[in-house]
Design a protein around this motif. Structure first.
Motif, PDB file in Angstrom:
ATOM      1  N   GLU A 204       0.823  -1.199   0.000  1.00  0.00           N
ATOM      2  CA  GLU A 204       0.000   0.000   0.000  1.00  0.00           C
ATOM      3  C   GLU A 204       0.863   1.257   0.000  1.00  0.00           C
ATOM      4  O   GLU A 204       0.544   2.252  -0.650  1.00  0.00           O
ATOM      5  N   ALA A 205       1.976   1.213   0.743  1.00  0.00           N
ATOM      6  CA  ALA A 205       2.863   2.376   0.797  1.00  0.00           C
ATOM      7  C   ALA A 205       3.454   2.664  -0.575  1.00  0.00           C
ATOM      8  O   ALA A 205       3.501   3.814  -1.021  1.00  0.00           O
ATOM      9  N   ASP A 206       3.905   1.611  -1.261  1.00  0.00           N
ATOM     10  CA  ASP A 206       4.459   1.796  -2.594  1.00  0.00           C
ATOM     11  C   ASP A 206       3.408   2.325  -3.558  1.00  0.00           C
ATOM     12  O   ASP A 206       3.680   3.196  -4.383  1.00  0.00           O
ATOM     13  N   HIS A 207       2.182   1.776  -3.467  1.00  0.00           N
ATOM     14  CA  HIS A 207       1.097   2.271  -4.310  1.00  0.00           C
ATOM     15  C   HIS A 207       0.915   3.771  -4.111  1.00  0.00           C
ATOM     16  O   HIS A 207       0.861   4.549  -5.062  1.00  0.00           O
ATOM     17  N   THR A 208       0.819   4.176  -2.850  1.00  0.00           N
ATOM     18  CA  THR A 208       0.554   5.576  -2.526  1.00  0.00           C
ATOM     19  C   THR A 208       1.670   6.477  -3.021  1.00  0.00           C
ATOM     20  O   THR A 208       1.419   7.543  -3.601  1.00  0.00           O
ATOM     21  N   GLU A 209       2.914   6.056  -2.812  1.00  0.00           N
ATOM     22  CA  GLU A 209       4.048   6.873  -3.236  1.00  0.00           C
ATOM     23  C   GLU A 209       4.057   7.079  -4.745  1.00  0.00           C
ATOM     24  O   GLU A 209       4.274   8.197  -5.226  1.00  0.00           O
ATOM     25  N   VAL A 210       3.817   6.017  -5.487  1.00  0.00           N
ATOM     26  CA  VAL A 210       3.837   6.139  -6.944  1.00  0.00           C
ATOM     27  C   VAL A 210       2.671   6.999  -7.419  1.00  0.00           C
ATOM     28  O   VAL A 210       2.834   7.863  -8.290  1.00  0.00           O
ATOM     29  N   TYR A 211       1.478   6.785  -6.853  1.00  0.00           N
ATOM     30  CA  TYR A 211       0.325   7.604  -7.225  1.00  0.00           C
ATOM     31  C   TYR A 211       0.614   9.087  -6.990  1.00  0.00           C
ATOM     32  O   TYR A 211       0.332   9.943  -7.837  1.00  0.00           O
ATOM     33  N   LEU A 232       8.268   8.476 -15.261  1.00  0.00           N
ATOM     34  CA  LEU A 232       8.874   7.886 -14.066  1.00  0.00           C
ATOM     35  C   LEU A 232       9.591   6.583 -14.423  1.00  0.00           C
ATOM     36  O   LEU A 232      10.709   6.329 -13.969  1.00  0.00           O
ATOM     37  N   ARG A 233       8.932   5.769 -15.231  1.00  0.00           N
ATOM     38  CA  ARG A 233       9.530   4.500 -15.630  1.00  0.00           C
ATOM     39  C   ARG A 233      10.812   4.718 -16.431  1.00  0.00           C
ATOM     40  O   ARG A 233      11.821   4.038 -16.215  1.00  0.00           O
ATOM     41  N   ALA A 234      10.762   5.649 -17.361  1.00  0.00           N
ATOM     42  CA  ALA A 234      11.933   5.904 -18.198  1.00  0.00           C
ATOM     43  C   ALA A 234      13.106   6.380 -17.347  1.00  0.00           C
ATOM     44  O   ALA A 234      14.253   5.956 -17.555  1.00  0.00           O
ATOM     45  N   ARG A 235      12.831   7.252 -16.385  1.00  0.00           N
ATOM     46  CA  ARG A 235      13.891   7.756 -15.512  1.00  0.00           C
ATOM     47  C   ARG A 235      14.471   6.616 -14.675  1.00  0.00           C
ATOM     48  O   ARG A 235      15.697   6.498 -14.523  1.00  0.00           O
ATOM     49  N   VAL A 243      10.941   2.080  -9.924  1.00  0.00           N
ATOM     50  CA  VAL A 243       9.984   3.176 -10.028  1.00  0.00           C
ATOM     51  C   VAL A 243       9.677   3.741  -8.645  1.00  0.00           C
ATOM     52  O   VAL A 243       9.542   4.962  -8.471  1.00  0.00           O
ATOM     53  N   SER A 244       9.576   2.878  -7.652  1.00  0.00           N
ATOM     54  CA  SER A 244       9.291   3.336  -6.293  1.00  0.00           C
ATOM     55  C   SER A 244      10.407   4.233  -5.769  1.00  0.00           C
ATOM     56  O   SER A 244      10.145   5.233  -5.084  1.00  0.00           O
ATOM     57  N   GLN A 245      11.650   3.894  -6.082  1.00  0.00           N
ATOM     58  CA  GLN A 245      12.772   4.721  -5.635  1.00  0.00           C
ATOM     59  C   GLN A 245      12.723   6.106  -6.267  1.00  0.00           C
ATOM     60  O   GLN A 245      12.952   7.117  -5.595  1.00  0.00           O
ATOM     61  N   VAL A 246      12.429   6.160  -7.557  1.00  0.00           N
ATOM     62  CA  VAL A 246      12.330   7.456  -8.231  1.00  0.00           C
ATOM     63  C   VAL A 246      11.145   8.245  -7.684  1.00  0.00           C
ATOM     64  O   VAL A 246      11.227   9.459  -7.490  1.00  0.00           O
ATOM     65  N   ALA A 247      10.040   7.550  -7.404  1.00  0.00           N
ATOM     66  CA  ALA A 247       8.863   8.221  -6.851  1.00  0.00           C
ATOM     67  C   ALA A 247       9.197   8.887  -5.517  1.00  0.00           C
ATOM     68  O   ALA A 247       8.763  10.016  -5.245  1.00  0.00           O
ATOM     69  N   ARG A 248       9.977   8.201  -4.686  1.00  0.00           N
ATOM     70  CA  ARG A 248      10.348   8.785  -3.390  1.00  0.00           C
ATOM     71  C   ARG A 248      11.208  10.030  -3.571  1.00  0.00           C
ATOM     72  O   ARG A 248      11.105  10.984  -2.794  1.00  0.00           O
ATOM     73  N   GLU A 249      12.067  10.025  -4.599  1.00  0.00           N
ATOM     74  CA  GLU A 249      12.883  11.205  -4.883  1.00  0.00           C
ATOM     75  C   GLU A 249      11.999  12.389  -5.274  1.00  0.00           C
ATOM     76  O   GLU A 249      12.244  13.528  -4.872  1.00  0.00           O
ATOM     77  N   VAL A 250      10.967  12.107  -6.056  1.00  0.00           N
ATOM     78  CA  VAL A 250      10.041  13.166  -6.471  1.00  0.00           C
ATOM     79  C   VAL A 250       9.291  13.716  -5.265  1.00  0.00           C
ATOM     80  O   VAL A 250       9.159  14.932  -5.087  1.00  0.00           O
ATOM     81  N   LEU A 251       8.798  12.816  -4.410  1.00  0.00           N
ATOM     82  CA  LEU A 251       8.030  13.243  -3.239  1.00  0.00           C
ATOM     83  C   LEU A 251       8.891  14.034  -2.263  1.00  0.00           C
ATOM     84  O   LEU A 251       8.402  14.955  -1.595  1.00  0.00           O
TER      85      LEU A 251
END
Length: 273
Positions: A204-211, A232-235, A243-251
């Motif tokens: 759920e945490a990963d879902h939320t972060e990516v969303y 996000l995927r391309a980066r 993707v989750s790691q990149v999402a956390r960087e964005v957040l």
């Protein structure tokens, strides 16, 4: 202790479907009971697949809709990386199984039709030592909620008997997921709230972060959700991250996507960046 495989009948032909299915059920149940903590049960189920099938590893991924997917469990690092790889590149047997709602068999990723069908995934999978992948959708009534992904370090498909076993394993994992979802709102009444939460919290945490990250990229680049997720995927793929790691960087606002500017022309007509 895991139940032993049913013995071959004296006349040959293998054990009956009833015996084989009971063996699958008992093996998975024993794996769940043997986990030393509730949060380790999903991993124990994935590891049990190796005792049931001639494979090298397995994972279970849960779909969050709109292309978002997280890994629920994996038997080993390669299985986990393989699951994340398919999500990162947005392609592979797992995605095909989700789209079709039917099992997908890639028996030779080193060449031929399978390598041509998913070229990027096949290249990266082979680099991990994977030669074949079998993806089975999880769900009921044709609605896929995730996939059971099996991989082998050897080229080759599954026998008819092994495919039946894989489908029984798929059914058992689907039942486990459906039971968890059904137990969610009522978990406190049966004193299993902590167990349910520990099984699903990471997903759920990963879902939320990516969303949330997709939403931020949509604003930054004026894109629709699918396009933002693709960025996000391309980066992630370009940097060798998930993707989750990149999402956390964005957040965390350590990464911001910027609109690429078109080169402008000088007065003499030459283009400049």
């Amino acid at each position: 202790m895991s139940p032993e495989r049913p013995e071959e009948p004296a006349g040959g032909g293998g054990p009956s479907d009833g015996q084989a299915r009971l063996w699958v059920t008992e093996t998975l149940a024993a794996a769940a009971r043997g986990a030393d903590a509730p949060e380790r049960v999903p991993g124990a189920l994935c590891a049990a697949c190796l005792r049931l099938l001639p494979i090298s590893g397995s994972s279970v991924s849960i779909s969050g809709g709109k292309g978002i997917r997280v890994t629920w469990c994996a038997s080993d690092r390669v299985a986990a990386r393989l699951a994340e790889l398919q999500y990162t590149v947005g392609d592979g047997p797992c995605q095909s199984a989700l789209d079709r709602g039917a099992p997908v068999v890639a028996s030779d990723l080193t060449g031929g039709p399978d390598a041509r069908r998913w070229p990027i995934f096949a290249y990266e999978a082979v680099a991990l030592g994977v030669r074949a992948v079998f993806s089975l959708p999880l769900g009921v009534n044709g609605a896929a909620v995730g996939t059971l992904d099996l991989y082998s370090e050897s080229v080759g498909g599954l026998t008819e008997r092994d495919m039946r076993t894989a489908l029984w394993v798929r059914d058992a994992v689907t039942f486990a997921l459906m039971s968890l979802q059904a137990a969610g709102p009522e978990a406190a009444e049966v004193d299993t709230e902590d167990e349910v939460a520990s099984w699903m919290a990471a997903s759920e945490a990963d879902h939320t972060e990516v969303y949330q990250a997709v939403g931020m990229v949509m604003v930054q680049l004026d894109l629709d959700p699918e396009q933002a997720l693709d960025r996000l995927r391309a980066r992630a793929y370009a940097e060798g991250r998930t993707v989750s790691q990149v999402a956390r960087e964005v957040l965390a606002r350590r990464l911001r996507f910027q609109v690429e500017r078109e080169p402008q022309a000088d007065d003499d007509g030459d283009r400049r960046d």
